[in-house]
Write a protein that holds these residues in place. Sequence first.
Motif, PDB file in Angstrom:
ATOM      1  N   ALA A  31       0.488  49.246   0.155  1.00 12.61           N
ATOM      2  CA  ALA A  31      -0.427  48.383  -0.810  1.00 12.61           C
ATOM      3  C   ALA A  31      -0.150  47.386  -1.034  1.00 12.61           C
ATOM      4  CB  ALA A  31      -0.443  49.154  -2.299  1.00 12.61           C
ATOM      5  N   LEU A  32       1.320  47.153  -0.395  1.00 10.39           N
ATOM      6  CA  LEU A  32       2.151  45.790  -0.031  1.00 10.39           C
ATOM      7  C   LEU A  32       0.945  44.468   1.450  1.00 10.39           C
ATOM      8  CD1 LEU A  32       3.892  43.289  -0.232  1.00 10.39           C
ATOM      9  CD2 LEU A  32       5.964  44.835   0.567  1.00 10.39           C
ATOM     10  N   ILE A  33       1.871  45.647   2.416  1.00 11.76           N
ATOM     11  CA  ILE A  33       0.498  45.530   3.565  1.00 11.76           C
ATOM     12  C   ILE A  33      -0.898  45.002   3.509  1.00 11.76           C
ATOM     13  CG2 ILE A  33       0.077  46.014   5.870  1.00 11.76           C
ATOM     14  CD1 ILE A  33       2.770  48.380   5.903  1.00 11.76           C
ATOM     15  N   LYS A  34      -1.855  45.869   3.259  1.00  8.22           N
ATOM     16  CA  LYS A  34      -3.088  45.132   2.673  1.00  8.22           C
ATOM     17  C   LYS A  34      -2.975  43.421   1.441  1.00  8.22           C
ATOM     18  CE  LYS A  34      -7.177  46.690   0.575  1.00  8.22           C
ATOM     19  NZ  LYS A  34      -7.713  48.274  -0.249  1.00  8.22           N
ATOM     20  N   ASN A  35      -1.949  43.718   1.105  1.00  7.18           N
ATOM     21  CA  ASN A  35      -1.964  42.609  -0.250  1.00  7.18           C
ATOM     22  C   ASN A  35      -1.736  41.429   0.735  1.00  7.18           C
ATOM     23  OD1 ASN A  35       0.064  40.806  -1.591  1.00  7.18           O
ATOM     24  ND2 ASN A  35      -2.080  40.674  -2.671  1.00  7.18           N
ATOM     25  N   LEU A  36      -0.534  41.389   1.710  1.00  5.75           N
ATOM     26  CA  LEU A  36      -0.276  40.444   2.750  1.00  5.75           C
ATOM     27  C   LEU A  36      -1.065  40.186   3.241  1.00  5.75           C
ATOM     28  CD1 LEU A  36       3.445  41.631   2.661  1.00  5.75           C
ATOM     29  CD2 LEU A  36       2.723  39.283   1.468  1.00  5.75           C
ATOM     30  N   THR A  37      -1.572  41.099   4.322  1.00  8.39           N
ATOM     31  CA  THR A  37      -2.638  40.587   5.451  1.00  8.39           C
ATOM     32  C   THR A  37      -3.900  40.009   5.086  1.00  8.39           C
ATOM     33  OG1 THR A  37      -3.197  42.610   5.126  1.00  8.39           O
ATOM     34  CG2 THR A  37      -1.487  42.705   7.133  1.00  8.39           C
ATOM     35  N   ALA A  38      -4.072  40.177   3.885  1.00  7.86           N
ATOM     36  CA  ALA A  38      -5.814  39.631   2.961  1.00  7.86           C
ATOM     37  C   ALA A  38      -4.846  38.479   2.546  1.00  7.86           C
ATOM     38  CB  ALA A  38      -6.147  40.573   2.217  1.00  7.86           C
ATOM     39  N   ARG A  39      -4.130  38.020   2.131  1.00  7.72           N
ATOM     40  CA  ARG A  39      -3.360  36.678   1.707  1.00  7.72           C
ATOM     41  C   ARG A  39      -3.281  35.866   3.541  1.00  7.72           C
ATOM     42  NH1 ARG A  39       2.283  37.437  -1.651  1.00  7.72           N
ATOM     43  NH2 ARG A  39       2.011  34.977  -1.476  1.00  7.72           N
ATOM     44  N   LEU A  40      -2.870  36.376   4.144  1.00  2.74           N
ATOM     45  CA  LEU A  40      -3.046  35.524   5.567  1.00  2.74           C
ATOM     46  C   LEU A  40      -4.242  35.423   5.903  1.00  2.74           C
ATOM     47  CD1 LEU A  40      -0.351  37.585   7.525  1.00  2.74           C
ATOM     48  CD2 LEU A  40      -0.048  35.127   6.750  1.00  2.74           C
ATOM     49  N   GLU A  41      -5.376  35.919   5.552  1.00  4.19           N
ATOM     50  CA  GLU A  41      -6.699  35.645   6.292  1.00  4.19           C
ATOM     51  C   GLU A  41      -7.013  34.814   5.944  1.00  4.19           C
ATOM     52  OE1 GLU A  41      -8.033  40.030   8.712  1.00  4.19           O
ATOM     53  OE2 GLU A  41      -7.738  39.841   6.183  1.00  4.19           O
ATOM     54  N   ALA A  42      -6.876  35.339   4.151  1.00  2.00           N
ATOM     55  CA  ALA A  42      -7.561  33.857   3.117  1.00  2.00           C
ATOM     56  C   ALA A  42      -7.006  32.560   3.966  1.00  2.00           C
ATOM     57  CB  ALA A  42      -6.729  34.129   1.897  1.00  2.00           C
ATOM     58  N   LEU A  43      -5.588  32.940   3.975  1.00  2.00           N
ATOM     59  CA  LEU A  43      -5.163  30.591   4.625  1.00  2.00           C
ATOM     60  C   LEU A  43      -5.688  30.709   6.242  1.00  2.00           C
ATOM     61  CD1 LEU A  43      -1.334  31.517   3.559  1.00  2.00           C
ATOM     62  CD2 LEU A  43      -2.766  30.272   2.461  1.00  2.00           C
ATOM     63  N   GLY A  44      -6.645  31.251   6.217  1.00  2.66           N
ATOM     64  CA  GLY A  44      -6.605  30.640   7.841  1.00  2.66           C
ATOM     65  C   GLY A  44      -6.312  31.667   9.196  1.00  2.66           C
ATOM     66  N   ALA A  45      -5.750  33.020   8.952  1.00  5.88           N
ATOM     67  CA  ALA A  45      -4.656  33.646  10.052  1.00  5.88           C
ATOM     68  C   ALA A  45      -6.153  34.564  10.917  1.00  5.88           C
ATOM     69  CB  ALA A  45      -3.812  33.878   9.499  1.00  5.88           C
TER      70      ALA A  45
END
Length: 428
Positions: free
Chosen positions: A118-132
Amino acid sequence: MKTYDVIIIGTGPAGLAAAFSLLQKKPALKLALIDKNRYSSGGLRNDCKMNFSWPVGFPEHDWNKDRAEYYLSMVEDFLKPDIMERRSVSLYSQRAERLGVRLLDIRQSHLGTDGGLALIKNLTARLEALGADICLGETVTSIKAEKNTVLTNQKELSYKGCLVAPGRAGFGFLQDVMRKNGIGYIDNVVDIGIRVELKEERYPIVKDYYDPKFLFPNKVRTFCTNSRSAQVVKEKYEDEAGLWYSVNGHAWSNGRQANGLANFAMLKTIALTEPLASGQAYARAIGSQAMLLGGGQPMMQRVGDFRLGKRSSKNSFNGDLYDFEPSLASAMPGDLGLAVPSKIMRDIWAALKWLDTIVPGVLHPSTVLYYPEIKTYANRPVFADASCFRAMPGLYLAGDGAGTSRGISAAWASGLRAADGMAAELGL
């Protein structure tokens, strides 16, 4: 050819930490993370156990207490872990001290495998939202540092800065990158050991201290304890010499139904000298031998059989003393005495007897010993700038595979440290 400001290879804690740090410094940064797996990988994925105390996880050739605690505070501020309560530790510490054994007092957090996912899913979604750009299922085939290019099985990319952080599973890949780019390294240390599985009631310390860290004489230690809803699992390693397995352990979060079992590793650190000075080569040989004796699977043996000097068989895993089913059912019952080098087994068995005195019940006849458990994170690159893990202009190496950390929290810290160096070099 697509151009990025920064390319990060590996989506474990070191890579994720560097990505967040760099994007915080410059939100418009063009950044890509690449991983050969079809999912974000690394230590966050398996059990997600984190330690927040020096020196656990921090190799002392790269860290001192002040620097580690500086970055640990940043890790904790970002991840906001729930630190687990420890109780009745003094009793076990006193028993240990009388035997010349040390029990470390560590601040810990545990999410479990499901919590880690669940943490990984949250972190990767946040990075994609930041444009990564997160490129999963894409294999890096070569890095040409002099040309600032990365070649994958899908495309060619250019970069201004590159962080290689493939974790322990990418140990061999990282060595290939270093050889081809003329980066010196030392690879002479490896951890070889077993994983112990037993009923949780026979290792009651885990009710007071989730992952107790015992340090024994002769460079033997406990590592990665799991309980509540614990499982022993296989880890797949594949290189030019073929396929072999190591064992590992994980546990689900407290929300899952408990199975009444606990497991932990008992590891001995081996420092090799000439003529064999490669920990990776030694690990491969050990793993291949275990595969041969285990019929292509890891081996397991009951303590009761081990003490009697006889191999375990399928029939050994029944009866009134052998009172639980091993969680790794695919492991092959056998004789660890034929597989584990005698010097390693002697020291591990001595440590287990000490541990059984500190926590009586560990060496119950039903306890299962799995083999091999191998940790190949002993690369020691020769850094051009060790303060930020820069190997050569524009190229940084961090995380467990690069030997700059041993565990999630320290890997995250090493990613932050590399990001600081990269930011300075790129003028962010």
